[in-house]
Design a protein around this motif. Structure first.
Motif, short mmCIF file in Angstrom:
data_model
loop_
_atom_site.label_atom_id
_atom_site.label_comp_id
_atom_site.label_asym_id
_atom_site.label_seq_id
_atom_site.Cartn_x
_atom_site.Cartn_y
_atom_site.Cartn_z
N THR A 61 -3.71 13.36 -7.46
CA THR A 61 -3.48 12.04 -8.04
C THR A 61 -4.81 11.51 -8.58
O THR A 61 -5.83 11.57 -7.89
N LEU A 62 -4.79 11.00 -9.80
CA LEU A 62 -5.99 10.44 -10.42
C LEU A 62 -5.94 8.92 -10.38
O LEU A 62 -4.98 8.32 -10.87
N THR A 86 -21.07 15.15 -17.37
CA THR A 86 -21.81 15.63 -16.21
C THR A 86 -21.10 15.24 -14.91
O THR A 86 -21.11 15.99 -13.93
N GLU A 87 -20.46 14.06 -14.89
CA GLU A 87 -19.72 13.63 -13.70
C GLU A 87 -18.43 14.41 -13.55
O GLU A 87 -18.05 14.78 -12.43
N ILE A 88 -17.72 14.67 -14.65
CA ILE A 88 -16.46 15.41 -14.56
C ILE A 88 -16.73 16.86 -14.16
O ILE A 88 -15.91 17.48 -13.48
N VAL A 100 -8.26 11.64 -6.54
CA VAL A 100 -9.55 11.58 -7.24
C VAL A 100 -9.78 10.13 -7.63
O VAL A 100 -9.09 9.58 -8.49
N LEU A 101 -10.74 9.48 -6.98
CA LEU A 101 -10.99 8.05 -7.15
C LEU A 101 -12.31 7.80 -7.86
O LEU A 101 -13.33 8.39 -7.49
N ARG A 102 -12.28 6.93 -8.84
CA ARG A 102 -13.52 6.48 -9.50
C ARG A 102 -13.78 5.05 -9.08
O ARG A 102 -13.10 4.13 -9.54
N LEU A 117 -9.15 14.36 -18.68
CA LEU A 117 -9.34 14.61 -17.25
C LEU A 117 -7.99 14.79 -16.56
O LEU A 117 -7.82 15.68 -15.72
N SER A 118 -7.02 13.98 -16.93
CA SER A 118 -5.69 14.10 -16.35
C SER A 118 -5.08 15.47 -16.62
O SER A 118 -4.50 16.09 -15.73
#
Length: 207
Positions: free
Chosen positions: A105-106, A115-117, A139-141, A89-90
């Motif tokens: 920024t991750l 499916t979420e990405i 981008v916050l999880r 993802l990064s």
């Protein structure tokens, strides 16, 4: 009950097509990249690696490969059991940032459902469209959901496009705007509720 295996849902068919196109484009780009590396290592061309022409080719190939990997994640087929490591993802986000004017920024740990990405990448494309002059995105999880928080000095907000995220089709998007409709459809398919807000200084998309 007989299942009709001769028909594919329109959304799945589009995703399969996206996967096929990206797969077929990655291979020749990889071959070009390998060719550039061989030329740079060849003793027959000792200074070619420093030439502006070769650097331009190498940068263009790297940029195209990054963009296609992003498209593959956003528009390709994604099943619920596929996972995406944080490192991948990064790399995807770094590729998006390298192609435009966004600083991304991750803030997330672990691995994630593909499916979420897919939703993350489509949402990022929507923010890119709204911030053509650049900006900053975090981008916050935050379990159980995601937030993409954006800031900018200047934005271009088209209410008709953002209406797609509310389930309202105000107008048909152009090819360069299709990610708004795709994000809405992907969220419905994944059973995710989209929320958003955006003005001339930024905003966010969450799900």
């Amino acid at each position: 009950m007989t299942v009709d295996t001769t028909r594919i849902a329109a959304g799945d068919l589009a995703a399969l097509l996206g996967s096929r196109l990206c797969h077929d484009l990655v291979s020749p780009l990889g071959a070009i990249g390998n060719g550039v590396e061989l030329l740079e290592m060849s003793p027959d061309f000792p200074d070619i690696a420093q030439s502006p022409e070769m650097r331009l080719i190498a940068e263009a190939v790297a940029a195209a490969r990054s963009r296609i990997q992003g498209y593959r994640m956003a528009f390709g087929m994604a099943s619920g059991d596929q996972r995406v490591p944080r490192a991948e993802l990064s790399r995807l986000l770094e590729g998006v940032a390298a192609q435009g004017r966004l600083k991304i920024t991750l803030d997330a740990e672990g691995d994630f459902a593909r499916t979420e990405i897919r939703l993350v990448m489509l949402a990022l494309m929507c923010l890119e469209t709204a911030m053509p002059w650049g900006g900053r995105v975090i981008v916050l999880r935050n379990a159980p959901g995601w937030r993409l928080v954006a800031e900018c000095d200047r934005a271009r907000v088209d209410a008709d496009l953002w209406a797609w995220l509310d389930g309202e089709a105000a107008r048909t998007p152009t090819a360069s705007e299709v990610h708004f409709a795709m994000l809405a459809e992907a969220a419905r398919s994944a059973g995710k509720r989209l929320t958003h807000e955006f003005d001339d200084k930024g905003g966010e998309i969450s799900f």
